[in-house]
Write a protein that holds these residues in place. Sequence first.
Motif: not given
Length: 361
Positions: A1-5, A203-204, A275-278, A211-212
């Motif tokens: 998952m790509r981090k926002i930072n 999300g984060t 997938l790393g979304d949640m 979202f499924y």
Amino acid sequence: MRKINDIPAAPVYSNTIVYVGQAINQALVNQLQDEGYNCLQYTDAFKAYVYLLAEVYANAPLPYAILCQEDLKEEEAYTFIANLARCHRLRTVPSILLLDKNEGANKRKAKLAGADDFYTGPVSHEDLLERLEFLHATRDERLEQTDAQQDFPHLRISLGKRLFDILFSGILLILLSPILLVIALAIRLESPGPIFYISKRVGTGYRIFNFYKFRSMRPDADKELEKVIHLNQYQSQNGGLAFVKIDNDPRVTRLGRFLRNSSLDELPQLFNVLLGDMSIVGNRPLPLYEAEKITRDLWSKRFLAPAGITGLWQVTKRGRKEMSTEERIELDMQYADECSLWYDFKIMAQTVPALLQKESV
């Protein structure tokens, strides 16, 4: 998952200038466009923020500059500028506040929010472009200074939590695959329309993703929201709405009501976890129309915690009809403060009893 930072070594900029405000200076916009810049105009700060984050996660070129007028309601302009600093890539984009009045208090708030510069009164497009050119030329020096002055929050997702999410969601998907197939077939037989309900969620770190859920409503349910919004369970003390949950929602199908009551409609979110979304445990990811109500600095801390399938508010106050928006946000922020793998195990242990508990409606 790509981090926002995450921040690339060499940011690439487009000729786009994002301009946010209620009464946008159209003359200034026209002058900037005559100089070859593409001006995107927004009257809603949250929608502008969503656009900017979407561009970041798509690895698209960054805008050349971000202009924000002070005339947004409830000092939202300062919050918008401050939220830009939460993403390191957006911090490389010069941000300028256009103040209504030449007052010291407003200038101090602009500096505290993290604006790279501010103007009061009429703005000359020549002066503005000259200033933006300087800010780009001194970008590295400017970022070093702000990094030394500010302690930016980090997203609360540990390696142990991520490994647990992958292992747990993978095992559940394998074990539950026959049930998933039966539910998918039942939905298709009961009513026309897609098997899954897919919506954009925040999300984060304000990350937006697909979202499924298993579809539990009629296919045109989103278009009918305004007709049933008066039945909303969550009511804010200040009269606004942040979360939406409809009592005895007439848009829900017969099978959908069973799926919701048993929480089986949530099972496809295991794919989001994989997938790393949640995460398995975290704060619920919000639809865009709910998340845009939670942009105040006091409340935005909830987005620093992982987005999850189950969480603190679900196991402590599930089914409370009198639960307010403020109460739920307080629980979300409590989880953001205390989240850990051990804390997640405690919440998971309470999830099954909470699901079996009848809601008080």
